[in-house]
Enzyme design. Structure first.
Site, PDB file in Angstrom:
ATOM      1  N   SER A 160     -29.909   6.814 -44.523  1.00 31.99           N
ATOM      2  CA  SER A 160     -30.309   7.920 -45.169  1.00 31.99           C
ATOM      3  C   SER A 160     -30.624   8.938 -45.356  1.00 31.99           C
ATOM      4  O   SER A 160     -28.613   9.258 -45.484  1.00 31.99           O
ATOM      5  CB  SER A 160     -31.688   7.856 -44.952  1.00 31.99           C
ATOM      6  OG  SER A 160     -31.531   8.317 -43.093  1.00 31.99           O
TER       7      SER A 160
ATOM      8  N   ASN B 134     -23.730   2.301 -39.896  1.00 28.77           N
ATOM      9  CA  ASN B 134     -25.531   2.296 -40.422  1.00 28.77           C
ATOM     10  C   ASN B 134     -24.923   1.017 -41.421  1.00 28.77           C
ATOM     11  O   ASN B 134     -24.779   1.291 -42.678  1.00 28.77           O
ATOM     12  CB  ASN B 134     -26.422   3.613 -41.039  1.00 28.77           C
ATOM     13  CG  ASN B 134     -26.230   4.412 -39.375  1.00 28.77           C
ATOM     14  OD1 ASN B 134     -26.833   3.748 -38.257  1.00 28.77           O
ATOM     15  ND2 ASN B 134     -25.232   5.040 -39.726  1.00 28.77           N
TER      16      ASN B 134
ATOM     17  N   GLU C 205     -22.497   6.051 -35.051  1.00 28.37           N
ATOM     18  CA  GLU C 205     -22.230   4.231 -35.550  1.00 28.37           C
ATOM     19  C   GLU C 205     -21.816   4.174 -36.756  1.00 28.37           C
ATOM     20  O   GLU C 205     -21.606   5.087 -36.982  1.00 28.37           O
ATOM     21  CB  GLU C 205     -23.616   4.637 -35.093  1.00 28.37           C
ATOM     22  CG  GLU C 205     -24.791   5.483 -35.949  1.00 28.37           C
ATOM     23  CD  GLU C 205     -26.061   4.931 -36.349  1.00 28.37           C
ATOM     24  OE1 GLU C 205     -27.021   3.677 -35.199  1.00 28.37           O
ATOM     25  OE2 GLU C 205     -26.932   5.286 -36.379  1.00 28.37           O
TER      26      GLU C 205
ATOM     27  N   GLU D  75     -32.136   1.179 -34.593  1.00 32.39           N
ATOM     28  CA  GLU D  75     -31.996   1.809 -35.418  1.00 32.39           C
ATOM     29  C   GLU D  75     -32.844   2.819 -35.760  1.00 32.39           C
ATOM     30  O   GLU D  75     -34.707   2.902 -35.433  1.00 32.39           O
ATOM     31  CB  GLU D  75     -31.732   1.600 -37.283  1.00 32.39           C
ATOM     32  CG  GLU D  75     -30.596   0.537 -36.905  1.00 32.39           C
ATOM     33  CD  GLU D  75     -29.130   0.926 -36.400  1.00 32.39           C
ATOM     34  OE1 GLU D  75     -29.290   2.285 -36.986  1.00 32.39           O
ATOM     35  OE2 GLU D  75     -28.606  -0.073 -36.147  1.00 32.39           O
ATOM     36  N   GLY D  76     -32.853   3.798 -36.665  1.00 36.00           N
ATOM     37  CA  GLY D  76     -33.875   5.306 -36.930  1.00 36.00           C
ATOM     38  C   GLY D  76     -34.270   6.374 -35.784  1.00 36.00           C
ATOM     39  O   GLY D  76     -34.774   7.491 -36.115  1.00 36.00           O
TER      40      GLY D  76
ATOM     41  N   ARG E   3     -23.680   3.829 -43.934  1.00 37.39           N
ATOM     42  CA  ARG E   3     -22.810   5.385 -43.443  1.00 37.39           C
ATOM     43  C   ARG E   3     -22.019   5.522 -42.514  1.00 37.39           C
ATOM     44  O   ARG E   3     -23.039   4.804 -41.110  1.00 37.39           O
ATOM     45  CB  ARG E   3     -24.258   6.092 -43.225  1.00 37.39           C
ATOM     46  CG  ARG E   3     -23.678   7.902 -43.436  1.00 37.39           C
ATOM     47  CD  ARG E   3     -25.315   8.827 -43.541  1.00 37.39           C
ATOM     48  NE  ARG E   3     -25.710   8.733 -41.699  1.00 37.39           N
ATOM     49  CZ  ARG E   3     -26.401   8.895 -41.772  1.00 37.39           C
ATOM     50  NH1 ARG E   3     -27.493   8.679 -43.047  1.00 37.39           N
ATOM     51  NH2 ARG E   3     -27.289   8.474 -40.719  1.00 37.39           N
TER      52      ARG E   3
ATOM     53  N   LYS F  23     -25.433  -2.155 -32.922  1.00 43.86           N
ATOM     54  CA  LYS F  23     -24.634  -1.616 -31.912  1.00 43.86           C
ATOM     55  C   LYS F  23     -23.602  -2.152 -30.728  1.00 43.86           C
ATOM     56  O   LYS F  23     -22.717  -1.970 -30.455  1.00 43.86           O
ATOM     57  CB  LYS F  23     -25.510  -0.901 -30.578  1.00 43.86           C
ATOM     58  CG  LYS F  23     -25.863   0.759 -30.839  1.00 43.86           C
ATOM     59  CD  LYS F  23     -27.032   1.082 -31.560  1.00 43.86           C
ATOM     60  CE  LYS F  23     -27.201   2.605 -32.564  1.00 43.86           C
ATOM     61  NZ  LYS F  23     -28.459   2.682 -33.489  1.00 43.86           N
TER      62      LYS F  23
ATOM     63  N   LYS G 202     -27.697   2.995 -24.935  1.00 41.44           N
ATOM     64  CA  LYS G 202     -28.873   2.207 -26.655  1.00 41.44           C
ATOM     65  C   LYS G 202     -28.365   0.833 -26.773  1.00 41.44           C
ATOM     66  O   LYS G 202     -27.970  -0.483 -26.445  1.00 41.44           O
ATOM     67  CB  LYS G 202     -27.373   2.242 -27.625  1.00 41.44           C
ATOM     68  CG  LYS G 202     -26.542   4.116 -27.683  1.00 41.44           C
ATOM     69  CD  LYS G 202     -26.161   4.095 -29.129  1.00 41.44           C
ATOM     70  CE  LYS G 202     -25.761   5.378 -29.081  1.00 41.44           C
ATOM     71  NZ  LYS G 202     -24.521   5.358 -29.935  1.00 41.44           N
TER      72      LYS G 202
ATOM     73  N   ARG H 281     -24.959  16.625 -40.710  1.00 40.09           N
ATOM     74  CA  ARG H 281     -26.763  16.808 -39.997  1.00 40.09           C
ATOM     75  C   ARG H 281     -26.221  17.627 -38.496  1.00 40.09           C
ATOM     76  O   ARG H 281     -25.237  17.214 -38.352  1.00 40.09           O
ATOM     77  CB  ARG H 281     -27.155  15.491 -39.514  1.00 40.09           C
ATOM     78  CG  ARG H 281     -28.231  14.460 -40.341  1.00 40.09           C
ATOM     79  CD  ARG H 281     -28.803  13.875 -39.637  1.00 40.09           C
ATOM     80  NE  ARG H 281     -27.853  12.594 -39.669  1.00 40.09           N
ATOM     81  CZ  ARG H 281     -27.814  11.352 -38.553  1.00 40.09           C
ATOM     82  NH1 ARG H 281     -29.483  11.029 -38.712  1.00 40.09           N
ATOM     83  NH2 ARG H 281     -26.307  10.886 -38.164  1.00 40.09           N
TER      84      ARG H 281
HETATM   85  P1  ADP Z   1     -29.760   5.573 -34.192  1.00 46.40           P
HETATM   86  O1  ADP Z   1     -29.600   4.286 -35.034  1.00 46.40           O
HETATM   87  O2  ADP Z   1     -31.127   5.430 -33.713  1.00 46.40           O
HETATM   88  O3  ADP Z   1     -29.511   6.532 -35.386  1.00 46.40           O
HETATM   89  P2  ADP Z   1     -27.305   6.705 -33.415  1.00 46.40           P
HETATM   90  O4  ADP Z   1     -26.483   5.928 -32.202  1.00 46.40           O
HETATM   91  O5  ADP Z   1     -27.053   7.224 -33.996  1.00 46.40           O
HETATM   92  O6  ADP Z   1     -28.701   5.714 -32.776  1.00 46.40           O
HETATM   93  O7  ADP Z   1     -27.606   7.441 -31.660  1.00 46.40           O
HETATM   94  C1  ADP Z   1     -28.719   8.675 -31.971  1.00 46.40           C
HETATM   95  C2  ADP Z   1     -27.770  10.395 -32.229  1.00 46.40           C
HETATM   96  O8  ADP Z   1     -27.684  10.492 -30.000  1.00 46.40           O
HETATM   97  C3  ADP Z   1     -27.709  10.581 -32.712  1.00 46.40           C
HETATM   98  O9  ADP Z   1     -27.169  10.847 -34.399  1.00 46.40           O
HETATM   99  C4  ADP Z   1     -26.300  11.005 -31.724  1.00 46.40           C
HETATM  100  O10 ADP Z   1     -26.661  12.983 -31.836  1.00 46.40           O
HETATM  101  C5  ADP Z   1     -26.902  11.680 -30.372  1.00 46.40           C
HETATM  102  N1  ADP Z   1     -25.483   9.994 -30.068  1.00 46.40           N
HETATM  103  C6  ADP Z   1     -25.241   8.930 -30.292  1.00 46.40           C
HETATM  104  N2  ADP Z   1     -24.133   8.458 -29.434  1.00 46.40           N
HETATM  105  C7  ADP Z   1     -23.652  10.004 -29.382  1.00 46.40           C
HETATM  106  C8  ADP Z   1     -22.796   9.854 -28.314  1.00 46.40           C
HETATM  107  N3  ADP Z   1     -21.509   8.263 -27.961  1.00 46.40           N
HETATM  108  N4  ADP Z   1     -22.315  11.184 -28.606  1.00 46.40           N
HETATM  109  C9  ADP Z   1     -22.717  12.224 -28.633  1.00 46.40           C
HETATM  110  N5  ADP Z   1     -24.226  12.040 -29.537  1.00 46.40           N
HETATM  111  C10 ADP Z   1     -24.803  10.892 -29.525  1.00 46.40           C
HETATM  112 MG    MG Z   2     -27.579   7.464 -36.170  1.00 49.90          MG
END
Ligand code: ADP
Ligand code: MG
Length: 511
Positions: A156, A151, A149, A405-406, A129, A333, A401, A487
């Site tokens: 999920s 996945n 990101e 994950e998660g 995803r 990442k 970051k 979402r």
């Molecule tokens: P995870 O692997 O924990 O899902 P993500 O990289 O998806 O990590 O980050 C979690 C959440 O943080 C995302 O769903 C988003 O809402 C927010 N986020 C992450 N990166 C960004 C970004 N570059 N700009 C804005 N929001 C972000």
């Molecule tokens: Mg995410």
């Protein structure tokens, strides 16, 4: 769509909430109740379910952006299948992340152990995803999606997402036209969404591609799950879809990660077939064709050495893994950062190398989804990032970051400099620094645990993809784009995880 979602009265809102709640319960758009809904221990038989948080209206989403995400998905599938095949590159990524990240180091050790004795399964399944937010730059050019990101493990909500699209479709044909003349029957542009069936068909293709059982046992699929999973119905929709094939019987079993050794063993001989004996069917043994992991993506699933032995046991087996360890690491990442920061990578034309068969236009479409991501090492780009990350003003436009994950792992904005002070500088390279994407404001109403939350929201689009490839032959036998996820979270929240309690399910009305 200036007047969308429409302003409605409190009683109209209450009616919509009621209809949405009942539809969700009737169609399995549900989760196990969180502690906010029911006290610990109040459901000892585990019989309760509750509607997943949803928006009352599908959120407006720019059509060009939606199409951009759909168009680029198969190229992304190919890219991550290719990265998974490039062990040298992944070894460098693990090295750059560094030994301070025990989780990634342990994963890599498992891979090396299996490599030493030789993998018996070269096929790999990816249920991917790719997540995006809409970016509108100040120069006045049109909106574009930027990748949050990618996945590669336990992607999920595909099970609940197609259901959410159905809910909004239902509301648009029954409820919205009654309360708002502006939304005449079925006039919203609601894209079709086959996420549940699409992901299931990826698993089904892998099941077929495994070939005939080479032991005397029937084949099966194992969903590797976490104990006490609240988001179980999301997984159940995939399971039911898999089992609904009329021409092919696919037994599906749920196996908690903590019980791998208890219920599985490898067949005698060189084939290393994974044999599963369901605890409730002691006379039966199955040969596992596909392991679909909805666990094992974070340190919490590996409390001790025995858990790591369990992962090793699966990795060396003949079952097709979704994902293999190499594919899991491809989804870090760090890899995303290196792709987006070509000058820091050992090979500047890295994308061209992985996507040599792609047209230059599909390559540039992919690159246009990247936003700025920096390493936190001592390279030129890393030193620039360190300046930003240690400055309380500059860091306001960024998110830090770790390789996790998660949800719930990131550090945002002005909290970054103080956080970095708490960890030794030698560990900084295990983090990446990413520019925050700031999507245009949208408003909506979220129905969460029976209560309505109205206000500004931020939407995150996920596009699902399925891919099957051969690590050795380096060929891709299956590559599909399958549905989407929207979402949505309140605009005061940084994180958007639905299961983690920050966000909610939504669908797109294209504008
Ligand atoms: P995870 O692997 O924990 O899902 P993500 O990289 O998806 O990590 O980050 C979690 C959440 O943080 C995302 O769903 C988003 O809402 C927010 N986020 C992450 N990166 C960004 C970004 N570059 N700009 C804005 N929001 C972000
Ligand atoms: Mg995410």
């Amino acid at each position: 769509m200036a007047d969308y979602p429409p302003g409605i009265t409190a009683s109209e809102e209450a009616r919509l909430a009621e209809v949405a709640k009942d539809w969700a319960l009737a169609h399995g758009l549900t989760v196990r109740p969180p502690l906010a809904v029911i006290a610990a221990g109040a459901d000892p038989q585990n019989i309760l379910a509750t509607p997943v948080p949803v928006t009352l209206f599908p959120s407006p989403f720019p059509k060009v952006c939606f199409q951009q995400g759909i168009a680029v998905q198969k190229v992304y599938n190919q890219l991550y299948a290719s990265i998974s095949q490039d062990e040298d590159f992944l070894a460098r990524m693990v090295e750059e992340i560094g030994g301070s990240d025990d989780f990634i180091s342990e994963l890599w050790k498992v891979h090396l152990r299996v490599k030493k004795e030789g993998y018996v399964q070269h096929k790999s399944l990816g249920l991917f995803r790719s997540d995006y937010m809409v970016h509108q730059d100040s120069k006045g050019s049109g909106p574009q999606i930027k990748q949050v990101e990618f996945n590669t493990i336990a992607s999920s909500f595909g099970g609940l997402s197609s259901q959410t699209s159905q809910l909004h479709k239902y509301l648009s044909s029954t409820e919205y036209p009654l309360i708002e003349k502006l939304i005449q029957r079925n006039t919203l542009d609601l894209p079709p969404n086959n996420s549940a069936a699409g992901l299931a068909s990826g698993i089904r293709e892998a099941f077929i591609s495994y070939g005939a059982s080479s032991t005397s046992h029937d084949k099966c699929v194992v969903f590797l799950v976490q104990d006490g999973e609240r988001n179980i119905f999301d997984q159940k929709h995939l399971e039911y879809s898999l089992q609904s094939s009329t021409d092919l019987v696919i037994p599906v079993f749920r196996l908690p990660f903590s019980e791998i050794q208890q219920h599985t063993r490898l067949a005698d001989g060189a084939g290393r077939q994974l044999l599963y004996k369901p605890p409730h069917l002691q006379a039966h043994t199955f040969e596992v064709a596909v392991i679909y992991m909805r666990s094992g993506y974070g340190p919490g699933d590996y409390p001790d050495a025995r858990a790591w032995e369990a992962r090793y046991h699966l990795e060396r087996s003949a079952a097709i893994k979704c994902p293999s360890i190499l594919t899991q690491i491809a989804g870090t990442k760090k890899v995303q950062q290196v792709l987006a920061t070509p000058e820091t990578s050992p090979n500047p034309s890295i994308l061209g190398r992985y996507l040599s068969s792609s047209s230059s236009s599909s390559l540039s479409a992919l690159v246009s989804t990247f936003t700025n991501i920096y390493p936190l090492d001592t390279s030129e780009a890393g030193l620039k990032a360190r300046e930003i990350a240690t400055d309380p003003e500059l860091s306001k436009g960024y998110v830090l970051k770790p390789q996790r994950e998660g949800g719930g792992n990131n550090i945002y904005r002005a909290a970054i400099p103080a956080f970095l002070k708490t960890i030794p500088e030698a560990h900084w390279p295990s983090y990446i620094l990413m520019e925050l994407i700031t999507p245009p404001p949208v408003s909506n109403t979220i129905l969460r645990n029976g209560k309505l939350e109205q206000g500004g929201v931020i939407c995150e689009l996920g596009i699902y993809g399925t891919c099957i490839w051969d690590q050795e032959a380096k060929t891709i036998s299956h590559n599909e784009q399958v549905g989407y996820l929207l979402r949505t979270k309140g605009d005061q929240s940084e994180e958007g995880g639905v299961a983690a309690g920050f966000g909610c399910m939504d669908s797109c009305t294209l504008v």
